[in-house]
Design a protein around this motif. Structure first.
Motif, PDB file in Angstrom:
ATOM      1  N   LYS A  76       2.189   2.100   3.570  1.00  0.00           N
ATOM      2  CA  LYS A  76       3.251   1.212   4.038  1.00  0.00           C
ATOM      3  C   LYS A  76       4.540   1.435   3.260  1.00  0.00           C
ATOM      4  O   LYS A  76       5.639   1.309   3.778  1.00  0.00           O
ATOM      5  N   PHE A 116      -9.349  -1.756   0.232  1.00  0.00           N
ATOM      6  CA  PHE A 116      -9.176  -3.008   0.975  1.00  0.00           C
ATOM      7  C   PHE A 116     -10.105  -4.093   0.432  1.00  0.00           C
ATOM      8  O   PHE A 116     -11.262  -3.835   0.084  1.00  0.00           O
ATOM      9  N   ALA A 132       2.029   1.933   9.939  1.00  0.00           N
ATOM     10  CA  ALA A 132       0.635   1.757   9.535  1.00  0.00           C
ATOM     11  C   ALA A 132      -0.218   1.146  10.622  1.00  0.00           C
ATOM     12  O   ALA A 132      -1.431   1.172  10.557  1.00  0.00           O
ATOM     13  N   ILE A 145      -2.827  -4.866   9.030  1.00  0.00           N
ATOM     14  CA  ILE A 145      -3.367  -3.513   9.128  1.00  0.00           C
ATOM     15  C   ILE A 145      -3.877  -3.190  10.524  1.00  0.00           C
ATOM     16  O   ILE A 145      -4.349  -2.074  10.761  1.00  0.00           O
ATOM     17  N   ASN A 155      -6.568  -3.932  12.405  1.00  0.00           N
ATOM     18  CA  ASN A 155      -7.896  -3.340  12.300  1.00  0.00           C
ATOM     19  C   ASN A 155      -8.854  -3.718  13.422  1.00  0.00           C
ATOM     20  O   ASN A 155      -9.927  -3.130  13.528  1.00  0.00           O
ATOM     21  N   SER A 165       0.836  -1.189   0.000  1.00  0.00           N
ATOM     22  CA  SER A 165       0.000   0.000   0.000  1.00  0.00           C
ATOM     23  C   SER A 165       0.871   1.239   0.000  1.00  0.00           C
ATOM     24  O   SER A 165       2.039   1.215   0.376  1.00  0.00           O
ATOM     25  N   ASN A 216      -7.563   2.345   7.118  1.00  0.00           N
ATOM     26  CA  ASN A 216      -7.627   0.894   7.198  1.00  0.00           C
ATOM     27  C   ASN A 216      -9.091   0.485   7.210  1.00  0.00           C
ATOM     28  O   ASN A 216      -9.977   1.308   7.454  1.00  0.00           O
TER      29      ASN A 216
END
Length: 450
Positions: free
Chosen positions: A5, A39, A13, A80, A82, A2, A308
Motif C-alpha cells: 500500500k 496479516f 492493493a 484488503i 479479501n 503495508s 492478502n
C-alpha cells in the motif's frame, strides 16, 4: 502501512470487490513509516462484531443462508478486499483470498461447501498421493482430494451443523493449509504445476532485491557475531541470536512458501521436546541457515511476493500475555549487560519484539508501536523499502521523529480505544537497547479499554 500500500496506494492493493465488508485495521496516519509482518485478524470493528452476533442469531433461528452471509461480512475486510460474495434468495456464493490461494464455495439451506485448487497433476503420482494422505490424517475439517487432474482441498457440512464457530475453524484450516502446501508441493515434486495464483501481488524488482539482500545480510551478520563466541559457554546467547534471526526474517522479509516452511522448522527444532542440548540445537539451526545461504537466488525470489489474507497464522492474544512474555525475557538481559555483551543485549530486546510478531496477533496500536522498535533496529532496510522518516542515523536515534510517530499512532487509535495514552517523555533515546526497554515499559502501561 503495508509495503504494497505504501508503494501503490490502497486502490492498487484491492484485488476484488465486496458487498458489505468492514475495515479491521485503519490506514496508517504517520508520514510514511512502512509496516511489515503478516496479516492479523484480531482487529475487528463494530460492524464486523455485529455481523458475528447476527450470524449466530440467524443460525439459531435456522435462517442458514442469512447466517452464512453475516459470517462472510464478519471475516471480510474492506482495506484488503479479501472476500467477495453474491447473495440470492436461496444461496450465497463466495470467494475468499488466503495468500496465493482462492477458496470458492456456496451455502444454501441444506449445505455449506468450500474448495481450493492447489496444484495440477497431469500424471498420477504415488509419492504425491502418499504425502497428501499423511497430511489428511492431521486435518480436522477439510481434506485433500483429486478432481480430474487438479489436486484440491475440500470442506463441506450440512447447513444444520455449519455454525459460525465451525465455519471459522474449518475455513481457517482449509485456507491456511492450501496456501502453505501449493508452494511446498511444487518445490518437492517437479511433475506438479501451479494453478489459481492470480491473488499473488508481485512486488517491484528493486523491493524484491532489497528483501533478498537484507535476508542474506541478516544471516551473514548473525553468523559473524556467533563466530566471536565460544559455542558451549555462550550457547544461551547464541540461541537468542538465532531465534531472533528467525523471527526478524519472518517479520521483515515476510517470505512465502519454502522459506516460510524453513523458518517454522527452525523454531520447531529449538523448542522440540528431545534430549538435545542448547548447543546441539544451535548447531542444527546453523546448518539450516547454511542451506538458505546456499539456495539459488532465483529459488528464494520465487517466494518473495505480497499477499492478502483472511485468516492469520498467529492466534489473537491479549495485551497482558504479550507483555508477560516480554517481561519474562527482559529478566535475562542483566547478565549479558553486566558482562559487557552489548550485541547479545540488543539481540534479546529485538527478540522480544520479533517473537511477539511471530507468535501473537496484536491489536493495531500495539503492533504499530512495536514496528517503530523494528524501524530503529533496521533503519537501512526500512529506508531501502521506501520508509520515511529514518528513525536511526548511525546509532543516533531521532527522538523528535519517533515521538511524532507514536503520537500519530495514539491519535488514530483513540477512535477505537478512547482511553489510550502513551507518555513519550519516559522514553530513553541514549541507545537502541535502552530505547526498546523504555518502549516496553511504557507499552505495559497503555490503556486499551473501550
Amino acid at each position: 502501512m503495508s509495503l504494497f500500500k505504501k508503494l501503490f496506494g490502497a486502490e492498487g492493493a484491492a484485488a476484488t470487490a465486496n458487498a458489505g465488508t468492514a475495515t479491521s485495521q485503519p490506514a496508517a496516519v504517520s508520514s510514511g513509516l512502512i509496516e511489515f509482518g503478516r496479516f492479523t485478524d484480531i482487529n475487528k470493528n463494530q460492524k464486523q462484531l455485529d455481523a458475528w452476533k447476527a450470524s449466530n442469531d440467524q443460525f439459531k433461528a435456522k435462517n442458514y443462508v442469512d447466517a452464512f452471509e453475516q459470517f462472510l461480512i464478519y471475516i471480510g475486510d474492506d482495506d484488503i478486499q479479501n472476500v467477495k460474495y453474491t447473495r440470492t434468495p436461496d444461496a450465497v456464493e463466495f470467494e475468499i483470498i488466503q495468500g496465493s490461494k482462492v477458496i470458492r464455495g456456496r451455502g444454501d439451506a441444506n449445505k455449506f461447501s468450500a474448495e481450493a485448487n492447489i496444484v495440477i497433476m497431469d500424471e498420477p503420482s504415488i509419492p504425491v498421493m502418499r504425502k497428501l494422505m499423511s497430511i489428511n490424517y492431521a486435518l480436522r475439517y477439510s481434506k485433500f482430494a483429486l478432481k480430474d487432474n487438479t489436486l484440491c482441498m475440500k470442506f463441506s457440512s450440512h447447513a444444520i451443523d455449519a455454525s459460525p464457530g465451525k465455519l471459522y475453524d474449518a475455513l481457517k484450516e482449509l485456507a491456511r493449509k492450501a496456501d502453505q502446501q501449493d508452494d511446498l508441493l511444487i518445490q518437492e515434486f517437479s511433475n506438479l504445476k501451479e494453478i489459481d495464483t492470480d491473488s499473488i501481488i508481485e512486488l517491484p524488482e528493486n523491493i524484491k532485491n532489497a528483501k533478498y539482500d537484507y535476508l542474506m545480510r541478516l544471516i551473514k551478520e548473525t553468523k559473524e557475531e556467533i563466530g566471536k563466541h565460544d559455542p558451549a559457554f555462550m550457547s544461551g546467547g547464541i540461541a537468542f541470536l538465532l531465534l531472533n534471526l528467525t523471527y526478524e526474517i519472518d517479520y521483515l522479509i515476510t517470505p512465502q512458501g519454502g522459506l516460510t516452511d524453513s523458518l517454522e522448522k527452525i523454531q520447531q527444532m529449538f523448542f522440540a521436546q528431545n534430549n538435545k542440548s542448547t548447543q546441539e540445537r544451535n548447531t542444527d539451526i546453523l546448518a539450516e541457515y547454511d542451506k538458505i545461504l546456499n539456495t539459488p537466488k532465483e529459488k528464494i525470489m520465487e517466494g518473495i511476493y505480497e499477499v492478502n489474507a483472511t485468516f492469520a497464522i498467529a492466534n489473537p492474544a491479549s495485551h497482558k500475555s504479550v507483555m508477560d512474555m516480554m517481561f519474562k525475557e527482559r529478566e535475562k538481559v542483566g547478565w549479558y549487560r553486566d558482562n559487557n555483551y552489548p550485541q547479545m543485549v540488543e539481540a534479546i530486546y529485538s527478540y522480544m519484539i520479533s517473537y511477539a510478531f511471530f507468535n501473537y496477533g496484536m491489536v493495531f496500536p500495539v503492533s504499530r508501536i512495536l514496528n517503530i522498535g523494528m524501524a530503529v533496529l533496521h533503519p537501512d532496510y526500512y529506508e531501502a523499502c521506501g520508509s520515511k522518516p529514518r528513525l536511526n542515523n548511525n546509532g543516533t536515534l531521532d527522538n523528535a521523529a519517533i515521538t511524532a510517530e507514536i503520537n500519530a499512532i495514539v491519535a488514530e487509535a483513540r477512535k477505537t480505544y478512547p482511553n489510550i495514552a502513551f507518555n513519550t517523555a519516559t522514553l530513553n533515546f541514549t541507545s537502541i537497547a535502552l530505547f526498546i526497554d523504555s518502549l516496553i515499559l511504557e507499552l505495559d502501561r497503555i490503556n486499551l479499554s473501550k
